[in-house]
Design an enzyme around this catalytic site. Structure first.
Site, PDB file in Angstrom:
ATOM      1  N   GLY A 248       0.851  -1.190   0.000  1.00 29.87           N
ATOM      2  CA  GLY A 248       0.000   0.000   0.000  1.00 29.87           C
ATOM      3  C   GLY A 248       0.883   1.234   0.000  1.00 29.87           C
ATOM      4  O   GLY A 248       1.987   1.222  -0.561  1.00 29.87           O
TER       5      GLY A 248
ATOM      6  N   GLY B  55       4.225   0.468   2.462  1.00 29.29           N
ATOM      7  CA  GLY B  55       5.103  -0.538   1.855  1.00 29.29           C
ATOM      8  C   GLY B  55       5.610  -0.083   0.495  1.00 29.29           C
ATOM      9  O   GLY B  55       6.795  -0.251   0.158  1.00 29.29           O
TER      10      GLY B  55
ATOM     11  N   ASN C 170       0.988  -0.151  12.439  1.00 29.30           N
ATOM     12  CA  ASN C 170       0.620   0.723  13.547  1.00 29.30           C
ATOM     13  C   ASN C 170       0.159  -0.052  14.775  1.00 29.30           C
ATOM     14  O   ASN C 170      -0.305  -1.174  14.667  1.00 29.30           O
ATOM     15  CB  ASN C 170      -0.546   1.623  13.125  1.00 29.30           C
ATOM     16  CG  ASN C 170      -0.058   2.922  12.533  1.00 29.30           C
ATOM     17  OD1 ASN C 170       0.876   3.529  13.045  1.00 29.30           O
ATOM     18  ND2 ASN C 170      -0.692   3.353  11.447  1.00 29.30           N
TER      19      ASN C 170
ATOM     20  N   LYS D 268       4.018   6.903  20.269  1.00 28.41           N
ATOM     21  CA  LYS D 268       3.291   7.191  19.030  1.00 28.41           C
ATOM     22  C   LYS D 268       1.778   7.103  19.281  1.00 28.41           C
ATOM     23  O   LYS D 268       1.000   7.872  18.710  1.00 28.41           O
ATOM     24  CB  LYS D 268       3.721   6.229  17.917  1.00 28.41           C
ATOM     25  CG  LYS D 268       3.252   6.642  16.515  1.00 28.41           C
ATOM     26  CD  LYS D 268       4.093   5.977  15.427  1.00 28.41           C
ATOM     27  CE  LYS D 268       3.892   6.616  14.059  1.00 28.41           C
ATOM     28  NZ  LYS D 268       2.792   6.060  13.275  1.00 28.41           N
TER      29      LYS D 268
ATOM     30  N   ASN E 188      -6.351  10.051  15.547  1.00 35.10           N
ATOM     31  CA  ASN E 188      -6.973   9.142  14.586  1.00 35.10           C
ATOM     32  C   ASN E 188      -8.421   8.851  14.987  1.00 35.10           C
ATOM     33  O   ASN E 188      -9.311   8.783  14.140  1.00 35.10           O
ATOM     34  CB  ASN E 188      -6.203   7.819  14.500  1.00 35.10           C
ATOM     35  CG  ASN E 188      -4.820   7.992  13.891  1.00 35.10           C
ATOM     36  OD1 ASN E 188      -4.272   9.086  13.891  1.00 35.10           O
ATOM     37  ND2 ASN E 188      -4.259   6.917  13.378  1.00 35.10           N
TER      38      ASN E 188
END
Lengths: 314, 314
Positions: free
Chosen positions: A11, A14, A104, A186, A194
């Site tokens: 995606g 990557g 993630n 993170k 998010n």
């Protein structure tokens, strides 16, 4: 040059790191499915902020058997597709193959360790804003960096070797002394921004911080995550919350990748980003009422979209 | 019969109680705007569970001046339109006119008291599920009752007189010894179910309770509201949370009115149902992290719909 590399999950993330490595002269091999024919024909373009290059000849395959054993595997599938890795990875392994997950959230290193052995596992945190805008094009919205580390160990020679190869290929690469701590750090950003960007109906970072009530909720969530990290044994400093709010306020308005994915109709990585941190927090005795609610709401939204309700007529 | 009554706000709630009172022989006068002509022509129909009647001749007007002084004013506008009442109410007042707000949430009695004098103010809690399905039709999904009380006083003779007239007209009517306590008790239900049904993308009560994570969040919110009520001086028993969850589990799946309104494109009563309780909780030192988040998210969703974002292209 250097390590023979496979990219599983081509995606935006990557595709970008694979393309950068390939463009820099590394021996890179991509697993691709739907994009295979077009990428073989046209190559991969990377454009946007600080980036403008094309990899004309991309080594891509539709099975990992065709790729064969590599020294390093970049894993960039969505965490919700981890189960697929059980069959995809083995043809890529030799005795010392390293698995670097660029995914993630929490739980991905553990998944890889459980299936392929902890000694192979490394993790990377990508601080970059990318979007796959077509089968052959990746747009870079904000120049970023990557931080890599060992799973459950201090970084050693092999991490330095990877970092050198990344740097030589134009990827700004840092080394994490404590990967788990950096994952939590993170999350201090990802869990509120998010989540709230989706739950508040599509707000960017600037809109979230400009709204007094959401700003307060953001800070509250950050403090819950920091407290949970500490209760889980990761010495994340309490100043991290205000620091990240300040840094975000200084960035231009930004729509988190999760929001863009959600709008594009893709499923959310609910468990990796919210569920697993919540479960670890609860197990460690941390009080995380806001995280609990964000998780429950996102999980319900994601499930509802996967299986739309049958409206009862009345 | 009895009191001369005005209805200000002739949506589902105002329309239903006004129609029931009129059908029972009360002297009822409706303020109407867009629906005036059709209701004058066709009357008002009430249908559904336990209801099936038509008021052929409805006294309706497009100004309160035409109605003139009444003994009792039923106030059923959305709380977000309260400012309109400042001009609408005065023509309806004589020296002893009573104002009965049937609105949801907190702050409405205070608003009326500030503008028209506390001694006039009464409050009613409507436990009923209604929908205005056309200009002249109200559908009743679930048979319910109303509870009325005095604002800041014990109920006395005038409350009993109203309750008698309501009962004589077929409205099951209880009397609240402590109106403020009952408002908080109703919020124990409204705050979680009205909020989560919207935030989780349109879930009904059964779906919320069937989802383990949302069930837990519902209970958490209820406990926050109960704690806040107590810190604000209202002795709401802690068992109220489990009681209401149990009662809701025994009802058939139900979409809260707020969700139906939201889906119909109407603004939310964010401040009355979530904002004002949150502010009172904070002022009393209660810890309500989940309520804080529900409020912030609903407020943002509501504001975003009122003023859709200008998408930045990038």
């Amino acid at each position: 040059m250097g390590l023979r590399i496979a990219v599983v999950g081509s995606g935006a993330i990557g595709g970008y790191y694979g393309a950068r490595l390939g463009y820099g002269g590394s021996d890179v091999h991509f697993l691709m499915r739907g994009d295979l024919t077009q990428v073989r024909e046209k190559g991969l373009y990377v454009r946007g902020r600080g980036e403008n290059f094309r990899v004309a000849k991309v080594n891509c395959y539709n099975s990992t058997k065709e790729i064969g054993p590599c020294d390093l595997i970049l894993i960039a599938v969505k965490a919700i597709s981890n189960a697929d890795l059980v069959d995809l990875i083995p043809p890529l392994l030799h005795e010392r193959t390293m698995l670097l997950t660029l995914q993630n959230g929490l739980g991905n290193e553990e998944f890889l360790a459980a299936h392929f052995g902890a000694e192979r596992v490394l993790g990377g945190l990508c601080f970059i804003c990318l979007s796959r805008i077509s089968r052959t094009e990746i747009e870079c919205y904000d120049y970023g960096h990557i931080v890599i580390g060992e799973y459950g160990r201090k970084p050693g020679e092999r991490i330095h070797a990877i970092a050198s190869q990344f740097s030589a290929c134009g990827i700004k690469c840092g080394i994490a002394e404590d990967l788990a701590l950096e994952r939590w750090r993170k999350l201090v950003w990802n869990i509120p921004f998010n989540g709230l960007s989706i739950l508040a109906g599509g707000l960017d970072t600037a809109a979230i911080l400009a709204d007094e009530a959401l700003h307060r909720v953001t800070l509250g969530l950050m403090n819950e995550v920091i407290d949970a990290a500490n209760k889980c044994g990761h010495a994340l400093e309490s100043a991290a919350a205000l620091e990240q709010i300040k840094r975000t306020g200084n960035m231009s308005a930004y729509k988190p990748a999760t929001l863009l994915d959600w709008r594009a109709g893709k499923p959310l990585e609910v468990e990796a980003i919210w569920g697993e941190p919540l479960r670890r927090a609860a197990a460690a005795g941390a009080n995380t009422p806001k995280l609990e609610m964000v998780y429950a709401l996102l999980k319900a939204l994601d499930a509802k979209r996967a299986q739309p309700e049958k409206e009862t007529s009345r």
